[in-house]
Design an enzyme around this catalytic site. Structure first.
Site, PDB file in Angstrom:
ATOM      1  N   SER A 151       0.838  -1.181   0.000  1.00 15.19           N
ATOM      2  CA  SER A 151       0.000   0.000   0.000  1.00 15.19           C
ATOM      3  C   SER A 151       0.875   1.233   0.000  1.00 15.19           C
ATOM      4  CB  SER A 151      -0.920   0.002   1.227  1.00 15.19           C
ATOM      5  OG  SER A 151      -1.788   1.106   1.204  1.00 15.19           O
ATOM      6  N   THR A 199       0.758   5.874  -1.138  1.00 17.43           N
ATOM      7  CA  THR A 199      -0.044   7.088  -1.173  1.00 17.43           C
ATOM      8  C   THR A 199      -1.091   7.043  -2.271  1.00 17.43           C
ATOM      9  OG1 THR A 199       1.608   8.127  -2.609  1.00 17.43           O
ATOM     10  CG2 THR A 199       1.834   8.476  -0.232  1.00 17.43           C
ATOM     11  N   ASP A 232      11.304   6.673 -16.432  1.00 14.20           N
ATOM     12  CA  ASP A 232      11.428   6.194 -15.052  1.00 14.20           C
ATOM     13  C   ASP A 232      11.989   4.775 -15.016  1.00 14.20           C
ATOM     14  OD1 ASP A 232      11.250   6.499 -12.295  1.00 14.20           O
ATOM     15  OD2 ASP A 232       9.187   5.784 -12.183  1.00 14.20           O
TER      16      ASP A 232
END
Length: 560
Positions: free
Chosen positions: A310, A312, A431
């Site tokens: 989990s 943000t 990325d």
């Protein structure tokens, strides 16, 4: 034969082995098997069937009229069992054991041979005369088209014995305008009449007895593409209106923009707010996004089995979708909260990313399955391929004993192959880190690496792309992204990041707070040179990923 003919809809010959008395051919693996297994499967939609037919037609058109060779290939055994399907339902023509070669620099090729092939599919004129032409493949393909439309084999068998061939019945039903009697009931209600008419007409023309009356494969491709377009226009309108209704939209949809996005691996849309407390996740215009390529998955069809992590942005679960292992990423509503301008930007980026990723198909790129619009509490979710061992970062940090030098080289090659593919599609990742590279260690002798984490990716429209990136991992970011001297950058920013990843793979450590980490003294010379080239300050000096893959292949060939 296959080594000389390259087409996306032909099964690829990857390698061969001649050792002592061993003779081995290594082919591309088509994970879904052959088309004959799905003829009567109602889950294979009419749209999917049309795309499969177009793929096969393009392959045969390439074989019949190759542009870069002087030889024409006549397959001689086109049938649904010889059409393979990969994970994304792309068609691959296979089994060239009966194929014949003829000259391509003449309008017609006639070969005299003993008639061979499969009953029901074989051209009657070829069977009677022994004269083979490219129109013989056209006839066989026409039989396959009817099989796809009717949802059954062209022949009836009982206890292994042939009872009858259905092709004459199919032709008669077409001629008497009784297609409803033979169309597969599992897909009938979803067929647009115009699309069905275009499809059935070209299928019937393929079965003409006179070869001169049969269409060319080029003609067939054009007609099938028209049939697909007719169906997509129909489905697109229905799907958009259904999504509008489900979303309870009260205002015009947002226009589509091409921006970057820091977020999930794949996604789609959601509800406009009914109150100030609800999240604004708008719907772009149907002209802006290819809705047909975006799979909408019902939340009830998903089974969450285990929470994986989990953050943000939301929570990731391991689960099942129609029996397949998947990763389900539930996105928090707060991700889209904020001022209206920020909501609009994130919404458009959300749609853009889903549109891009739905079109990517490569064995080393994480597979995007679709999005969920009806999650608990109005949440959205992305559904992607599940990679059991997680990120490469995780594997490196736990010092996996199975990752020896040869296997880490294979991982690097997989990642480079994926990046070469992305750049060929004009996609700049922005990325590339060990966190966005996922590994499957199920086969300890051959780990597999897949590129994920497309939250910052952009499509390069011209030579350069906007270098404005929100977020990103600092140690992996190319200097031209940091110095602000140029708002336009090239795909070589990904090459820089890959150089840093190569160092991490080499050392088993994760880089931090440094642009170019120190290279160990015992580093292989070729590996050192490749890293240094990749993270060169000048983007023009950095190699392309095509050059990187060639470099790694050469290194691999010298390793035991």
């Amino acid at each position: 034969m296959l080594s000389k003919y390259k087409h996306e809809n032909l099964v690829s010959l990857l390698h061969f082995c001649i050792e002592s008395e061993e003779r081995i051919l290594v082919y591309e693996f088509a994970s879904r098997g052959s088309l004959d297994c799905y003829l009567s499967d109602p889950s294979l939609t009419w749209i999917q069937r049309l795309k499969i037919c177009i793929g096969v037609a393009r392959a045969l058109n390439y074989l019949h009229d190759p542009s870069d060779t002087h030889q024409r290939i006549l397959h001689r055994d086109i049938k649904s069992a010889n059409i393979l399907l990969d994970e994304e339902w792309n068609a691959k023509v296979s089994d060239f054991g009966l194929s014949k070669i003829g000259p391509a620099n003449q309008p017609q090729t006639y070969l005299i041979s003993n008639a061979v092939g499969t009953p029901g599919y074989c051209d009657p004129l070829y069977w009677e005369t022994g004269i083979l032409s490219k129109e013989s493949d056209v006839y066989s393909f026409g039989v396959v088209l009817f099989e796809i439309m009717c949802g059954r084999f062209c022949c009836e068998y009982r206890d292994g014995s042939l009872l009858g061939i259905l092709v004459p019945l199919w032709k008669k039903c077409y001629e008497e305008k009784r297609l409803d009697d033979i169309i597969f009931h599992g897909i009938k209600e979803h067929m647009k009449p115009d699309s069905l008419n275009t499809f059935s007409t070209i299928a019937y023309q393929c079965l003409k007895r006179a070869r001169k009356k049969r269409p060319t494969m080029g003609d067939i491709v054009q007609k099938l593409e028209i049939a697909l377009e007719q169906q997509e226009i129909f489905d697109n309108g229905e799907k958009f209106e259904r999504m509008r209704a489900n979303a309870d939209l009260a205002v015009s949809p947002l226009s589509y923009k091409t921006e970057s996005m820091k977020s999930v691996d794949m996604v789609e849309n959601m509800k406009m707010p009914d109150s100030e407390n609800e999240v604004n996740i708008g719907l772009p215009s149907p002209d802006s996004v290819d809705f047909i390529s975006l799979q909408i998955i019902r939340n009830d069809d998903l089974e969450e089995l285990k929470e994986l992590g989990s953050g943000t942005l939301g929570t990731v679960y391991y689960g099942k979708w129609r029996g397949t292992d998947v990763a389900i990423k539930r996105i928090k509503k707060s991700f889209f909260a904020g001022q209206s301008s920020e909501q609009e930007r994130l919404t458009n980026e959300f749609w853009r990313e889903a549109d891009i990723l739905s079109k990517l198909h490569h064995p080393n790129v994480i597979a995007f399955y679709g999005v969920v619009l009806d999650g608990p509490g109005g949440t959205v979710a992305s559904v992607t391929e599940f990679v059991a061992d997680g990120s490469l970062r995780r594997a490196l940090l736990r010092k996996d004993r199975h990752l020896d030098q040869r296997k880490t080289l294979l991982i690097a090659m997989d990642a480079a192959f994926a990046m070469e593919y992305l750049h060929s599609k004009n996609i700049v990742h922005f990325d590339v880190t060990c966190e966005s590279l996922l590994v499957n260690m199920k086969d300890r002798s051959r780990p597999i690496c897949k590129v994920g984490g497309f939250g910052l990716s952009k499509i390069k429209q011209n030579t350069l792309v906007s270098g404005e990136v929100r977020g990103g991992a600092l140690p992996w970011m190319a200097p031209e992204l940091l110095n602000g001297s140029d708002n336009k950058v090239s795909e070589k920013v990904d090459v820089f990041s890959f150089g840093i990843v190569l160092w991490e793979i080499l050392t088993g450590c994760i880089v931090s707070n440094t642009m170019r980490p120190e290279i160990p003294k015992d580093c292989d010379d070729e590996w050192r040179r490749l890293m240094e080239q990749c993270w060169a300050p000048d983007p023009m000096v950095r190699p392309s990923f095509t050059e990187v893959t060639s470099w790694l292949r050469l290194m691999s060939s010298t390793k035991p």
